[in-house]
Design a protein around this motif. Structure first.
Motif, PDB file in Angstrom:
ATOM      1  N   ARG A   1       0.228  -1.022   0.112  1.00  0.00           N
ATOM      2  CA  ARG A   1       0.130   0.118   0.323  1.00  0.00           C
ATOM      3  C   ARG A   1       0.832   1.119   0.147  1.00  0.00           C
ATOM      4  N   ARG A   2       0.211   2.058   0.165  1.00  0.00           N
ATOM      5  CA  ARG A   2       1.151   3.440  -0.473  1.00  0.00           C
ATOM      6  C   ARG A   2       1.218   3.649   1.066  1.00  0.00           C
ATOM      7  N   GLN A   3       2.206   3.706   1.438  1.00  0.00           N
ATOM      8  CA  GLN A   3       2.807   4.067   3.329  1.00  0.00           C
ATOM      9  C   GLN A   3       3.966   5.052   3.634  1.00  0.00           C
ATOM     10  N   TYR A   4       3.922   5.790   4.367  1.00  0.00           N
ATOM     11  CA  TYR A   4       5.214   5.907   5.639  1.00  0.00           C
ATOM     12  C   TYR A   4       6.289   4.823   6.645  1.00  0.00           C
ATOM     13  N   VAL A   5       7.448   4.735   6.096  1.00  0.00           N
ATOM     14  CA  VAL A   5       7.795   3.864   6.878  1.00  0.00           C
ATOM     15  C   VAL A   5       9.299   4.354   7.797  1.00  0.00           C
ATOM     16  N   ILE A   6       9.264   4.691   9.023  1.00  0.00           N
ATOM     17  CA  ILE A   6       9.499   5.014  10.106  1.00  0.00           C
ATOM     18  C   ILE A   6      10.770   4.657  10.619  1.00  0.00           C
ATOM     19  N   PRO A   7      12.086   4.435  10.359  1.00  0.00           N
ATOM     20  CA  PRO A   7      13.242   2.876  11.079  1.00  0.00           C
ATOM     21  C   PRO A   7      13.128   3.820  12.513  1.00  0.00           C
ATOM     22  N   LEU A   8      12.913   2.964  14.012  1.00  0.00           N
ATOM     23  CA  LEU A   8      13.771   3.524  15.064  1.00  0.00           C
ATOM     24  C   LEU A   8      15.046   2.882  15.331  1.00  0.00           C
ATOM     25  N   GLN A   9      15.372   1.525  14.454  1.00  0.00           N
ATOM     26  CA  GLN A   9      15.894   0.697  15.057  1.00  0.00           C
ATOM     27  C   GLN A   9      16.292  -0.176  13.409  1.00  0.00           C
ATOM     28  N   GLY A  10      17.993   0.159  13.433  1.00  0.00           N
ATOM     29  CA  GLY A  10      17.970  -1.182  12.236  1.00  0.00           C
ATOM     30  C   GLY A  10      18.519  -0.272  10.759  1.00  0.00           C
ATOM     31  N   GLU A  11      19.403  -0.591   9.834  1.00  0.00           N
ATOM     32  CA  GLU A  11      20.195  -0.368   8.616  1.00  0.00           C
ATOM     33  C   GLU A  11      20.118  -0.590   7.687  1.00  0.00           C
ATOM     34  N   LEU A  12      18.999  -0.202   6.749  1.00  0.00           N
ATOM     35  CA  LEU A  12      19.132  -1.542   5.252  1.00  0.00           C
ATOM     36  C   LEU A  12      19.504  -0.589   4.217  1.00  0.00           C
ATOM     37  N   GLU A  13      19.570  -1.462   3.288  1.00  0.00           N
ATOM     38  CA  GLU A  13      20.482  -0.995   2.313  1.00  0.00           C
ATOM     39  C   GLU A  13      18.836  -1.482   1.344  1.00  0.00           C
ATOM     40  N   PHE A  14      18.140  -0.553   0.382  1.00  0.00           N
ATOM     41  CA  PHE A  14      17.249  -1.262  -0.448  1.00  0.00           C
ATOM     42  C   PHE A  14      17.997  -0.939  -1.832  1.00  0.00           C
TER      43      PHE A  14
ATOM     44  N   VAL B   1      15.963  -0.960  -5.896  1.00  0.00           N
ATOM     45  CA  VAL B   1      15.133  -0.968  -7.399  1.00  0.00           C
ATOM     46  C   VAL B   1      15.820  -1.876  -8.554  1.00  0.00           C
ATOM     47  N   SER B   2      14.645  -1.743  -9.220  1.00  0.00           N
ATOM     48  CA  SER B   2      14.875  -2.247 -10.092  1.00  0.00           C
ATOM     49  C   SER B   2      15.747  -2.007 -11.070  1.00  0.00           C
ATOM     50  N   ASP B   3      16.226  -1.174 -11.359  1.00  0.00           N
ATOM     51  CA  ASP B   3      17.642  -0.868 -12.483  1.00  0.00           C
ATOM     52  C   ASP B   3      19.175  -1.317 -11.590  1.00  0.00           C
ATOM     53  N   GLY B   4      18.652  -1.250 -10.691  1.00  0.00           N
ATOM     54  CA  GLY B   4      19.475  -2.370  -9.993  1.00  0.00           C
ATOM     55  C   GLY B   4      21.059  -1.215  -7.936  1.00  0.00           C
ATOM     56  N   SER B   5      19.900   0.143  -8.824  1.00  0.00           N
ATOM     57  CA  SER B   5      20.728   1.509  -7.728  1.00  0.00           C
ATOM     58  C   SER B   5      20.250   0.736  -6.646  1.00  0.00           C
ATOM     59  N   THR B   6      21.132   2.134  -5.578  1.00  0.00           N
ATOM     60  CA  THR B   6      20.458   1.089  -4.118  1.00  0.00           C
ATOM     61  C   THR B   6      20.769   2.486  -3.438  1.00  0.00           C
ATOM     62  N   PHE B   7      19.992   2.085  -2.464  1.00  0.00           N
ATOM     63  CA  PHE B   7      20.253   4.214  -0.946  1.00  0.00           C
ATOM     64  C   PHE B   7      20.091   2.560   0.236  1.00  0.00           C
ATOM     65  N   ARG B   8      20.730   3.452   1.107  1.00  0.00           N
ATOM     66  CA  ARG B   8      19.952   3.738   2.236  1.00  0.00           C
ATOM     67  C   ARG B   8      19.431   4.029   3.405  1.00  0.00           C
ATOM     68  N   LEU B   9      18.422   3.631   4.497  1.00  0.00           N
ATOM     69  CA  LEU B   9      17.698   3.538   4.692  1.00  0.00           C
ATOM     70  C   LEU B   9      18.124   3.427   6.543  1.00  0.00           C
ATOM     71  N   ALA B  10      18.206   4.685   7.805  1.00  0.00           N
ATOM     72  CA  ALA B  10      17.926   4.615   8.687  1.00  0.00           C
ATOM     73  C   ALA B  10      17.872   5.349   9.653  1.00  0.00           C
ATOM     74  N   PRO B  11      17.520   5.089  10.892  1.00  0.00           N
ATOM     75  CA  PRO B  11      16.501   6.088  11.454  1.00  0.00           C
ATOM     76  C   PRO B  11      17.199   7.929  11.642  1.00  0.00           C
ATOM     77  N   GLY B  12      16.216   8.730  10.996  1.00  0.00           N
ATOM     78  CA  GLY B  12      16.241   9.721  11.021  1.00  0.00           C
ATOM     79  C   GLY B  12      15.857  10.056   9.214  1.00  0.00           C
ATOM     80  N   VAL B  13      15.688   8.653   8.900  1.00  0.00           N
ATOM     81  CA  VAL B  13      15.250   9.114   7.443  1.00  0.00           C
ATOM     82  C   VAL B  13      13.904   8.701   7.385  1.00  0.00           C
ATOM     83  N   VAL B  14      12.554   8.953   6.915  1.00  0.00           N
ATOM     84  CA  VAL B  14      11.524   8.637   6.402  1.00  0.00           C
ATOM     85  C   VAL B  14      11.256   7.914   5.361  1.00  0.00           C
ATOM     86  N   LEU B  15      11.007   7.025   4.581  1.00  0.00           N
ATOM     87  CA  LEU B  15      10.572   6.066   3.865  1.00  0.00           C
ATOM     88  C   LEU B  15       9.491   5.950   3.141  1.00  0.00           C
ATOM     89  N   LEU B  16       9.017   6.894   1.826  1.00  0.00           N
ATOM     90  CA  LEU B  16       8.234   7.009   1.112  1.00  0.00           C
ATOM     91  C   LEU B  16       7.220   5.891   0.666  1.00  0.00           C
TER      92      LEU B  16
END
Length: 171
Positions: free
Chosen positions: A103-116, A118-133
């Motif tokens: 669903r369309r959602q905000y994901v707000i990390p509180l603990q843990g760091e992830l690497e996402f 996407v389709s073209d192979g590019s990546t980004f890191r998500l950690a507390p302090g950054v909101v994912l839409l």
């Protein structure tokens, strides 16, 4: 158990936050640190509404239904309409593979760091302090993997109820 101090000034507030953070579990400490960061940042930006923003990354679908991302911000100290939210510290099997957002959602990390990824192979890191839409609800979607040592991802999910996600891309 001793009681926590009641605070009235900024000096007392700092002492209160340190005492509270020392008494909390790691996930709660992360949430408190994020709240303190937002509070301090908002105070520094007082009177400058345009600057009161929180870092964000938006996952979206391209016209050919591939997942992509863009960096930007969402407003701080701005009420965003919602009807529900939930917390999670577990991962379901379907989340461990490439998948679209459910669903369309905000994901707000509180603990843990992830690497996402996407389709073209590019990546980004998500950690507390950054909101994912998470708005890549069609096509193959995205994948992610834990990169922090604690191997626990604690997060808040807030489904979007408005078409306006309040996201502003970086310029």
């Amino acid at each position: 158990m001793s009681s926590l101090p009641i605070f009235k000034t900024n000096k007392d507030e700092t002492g209160f936050m340190k005492t509270l953070m020392n008494r909390c579990a790691p996930a709660a400490r992360t949430a408190l640190a994020l709240a303190a960061m937002v509070s301090a940042t908002a105070g520094a930006w007082a009177g400058d509404e345009a600057a009161a923003r929180i870092p964000a990354i938006k996952l979206y679908n391209t016209p050919d239904h591939r997942a992509a991302f863009v960096r930007g911000t969402v407003p701080a100290l701005h009420k965003i309409q919602s009807q529900q939210f939930w917390l999670s510290n577990s991962v379901e099997a379907w989340e461990q593979n490439t998948h679209p957002a459910p669903r369309r959602q905000y994901v707000i990390p509180l603990q843990g760091e992830l690497e996402f990824r996407v389709s073209d192979g590019s990546t980004f890191r998500l950690a507390p302090g950054v909101v994912l839409l998470a708005e890549d609800t069609e096509g193959e979607g995205h994948s992610w993997k834990m990169i922090s040592n604690d191997k626990t991802w604690v997060r808040v999910y807030v489904p979007m109820v408005s078409e306006n996600d309040e996201f502003e891309p970086q310029k």
